[in-house]
Design an enzyme around this catalytic site. Structure first.
Site, PDB file in Angstrom:
ATOM      1  N   SER A 120       0.826  -1.282   0.087  1.00  0.00           N
ATOM      2  CA  SER A 120      -0.161   0.011   0.217  1.00  0.00           C
ATOM      3  C   SER A 120       0.791   1.276   0.108  1.00  0.00           C
ATOM      4  CB  SER A 120      -0.886  -0.037   1.191  1.00  0.00           C
ATOM      5  OG  SER A 120      -0.323  -0.117   2.381  1.00  0.00           O
ATOM      6  N   HIS A 141      -2.596  -2.856  -6.021  1.00  0.00           N
ATOM      7  CA  HIS A 141      -2.987  -2.661  -4.619  1.00  0.00           C
ATOM      8  C   HIS A 141      -4.420  -2.976  -4.595  1.00  0.00           C
ATOM      9  CE1 HIS A 141      -3.547   0.739  -1.480  1.00  0.00           C
ATOM     10  NE2 HIS A 141      -3.649  -0.506  -0.737  1.00  0.00           N
ATOM     11  N   GLU A 153      -5.497  -0.060  -7.473  1.00  0.00           N
ATOM     12  CA  GLU A 153      -4.563   0.586  -8.239  1.00  0.00           C
ATOM     13  C   GLU A 153      -3.475  -0.032  -8.763  1.00  0.00           C
ATOM     14  OE1 GLU A 153      -3.794   4.524  -5.407  1.00  0.00           O
ATOM     15  OE2 GLU A 153      -3.446   2.825  -4.299  1.00  0.00           O
ATOM     16  N   ASN A 191      -3.834   5.886  -0.538  1.00  0.00           N
ATOM     17  CA  ASN A 191      -3.115   6.031   0.961  1.00  0.00           C
ATOM     18  C   ASN A 191      -2.401   7.320   1.100  1.00  0.00           C
ATOM     19  OD1 ASN A 191      -4.225   3.625   2.256  1.00  0.00           O
ATOM     20  ND2 ASN A 191      -2.629   2.375   1.309  1.00  0.00           N
TER      21      ASN A 191
END
Length: 292
Positions: A120, A141, A153, A191
């Site tokens: 992440s 991700h 992602e 994130n």
């Protein structure tokens, strides 16, 4: 893309069992490994429970569930991945651990095998450089919980080939995930935005601006978030949140990414969220109770 048949998943935790879950439902054969039989049992129990919940919601049939469960094999030996077409690493968010996993897996899998990480926050280019095939390495991700969240992602490393990228997109499409391309910078897109918000919520608690409940209520009702940031932190894992903040702070050298000292203290105490029964809330009773 059409040649993928067996998907390896390294790690049977929340993310790993979720990736195994959606891959098996999509018709892939799955090999899921972890370091202990207990971890694998817990992972398989979670898959069965989550699939049963989907069956109860009529998302697919009992027969489809049985077929998917039957496609998942487990092992504590990394050699179980020797015939995989794609291996997805979903281990703890620590660079050294992931690098060791990829060094080990490269000794096992054939040259055709693609490698992916569910990190992440950690550099895809850096992880790829520890392998013997950086051109076949990519970041995938997934969001948590994997069976419910639609986004993946996709992050290319510096050496990732176009064929590897197209294979990742094809895999995501078969899993019925929507993809977004992120550049290989610390924490990518989701994130990079989300975890600093959580860190700021912890600072708000640390500085006494609000209580655990008032901060969560304010963001749920004031910003229309489905859950408050401290509840979300417990769900993600405070250790994971801290790790991501450290990657951001180290990688971007900006003081706005300093991890809150209170977040550090909770992780030091082992109060890392739902997975251990205690974080910003205590989950031992019927109703979560704030711990501060």
């Amino acid at each position: 893309m059409t040649n993928l048949q067996t998907i390896g998943v390294i790690g049977a935790g929340q993310m790993g069992n979720g990736i195994a879950h959606v891959s098996a439902l999509a018709g892939y054969d799955v090999v899921m490994t972890d370091i202990s039989e207990d971890a694998l049992k817990h992972g398989m129990d979670a898959i069965e429970k989550n699939m049963a919940r989907q069956v109860s919601r009529e998302q697919f049939s009992v027969d489809e569930m049985k077929a998917a469960m039957g496609r998942i094999k487990t092992s504590t030996s990394i050699k179980a991945h020797e015939n995989d077409d794609l291996v997805v690493e979903a281990a703890t968010e620590k660079r050294e651990v992931k690098e060791q996993i990829f060094r080990s897996i490269c000794e096992i899998v054939p040259s055709r095998t693609y490698l992916a990480t569910n990190t992440s926050s950690i550099s895809i280019t850096r992880l790829a450089s520890t392998t013997d095939r950086p051109e076949k390495f990519i970041g995938m991700h997934f969001m948590n919980p994997v069976p419910l969240m639609k986004l993946m992602e996709v992050i290319r490393g510096l050496a990732t080939s176009q064929a590897t990228y197209e294979t990742a997109i094809g895999f995501a499409n078969r899993l019925e995930k929507t993809t977004t391309n992120a550049e290989d910078y610390p924490a990518f897109i989701v994130n990079r935005i989300l975890v600093p918000m959580i860190n700021e919520a912890v600072y708000t608690l640390y500085e006494g601006v609000g209580t655990v409940e008032s901060i969560d209520t304010a963001m749920r009702l004031g910003a229309n978030h489905p859950m408050g940031p401290l509840t979300l932190a417990d769900f993600i894992g405070l250790d994971t949140c801290l790790s991501i903040m450290q990657v951001l702070h180290d990688g971007l050298a900006d003081t706005k990414y300093r991890p809150c000292p209170l977040l550090v203290k909770y992780v030091e105490a082992g109060w890392v969220g739902r997975k251990v029964g205690k974080g910003f809330y205590d989950y031992s009773g019927d109703v979560p109770v704030p711990t501060r």
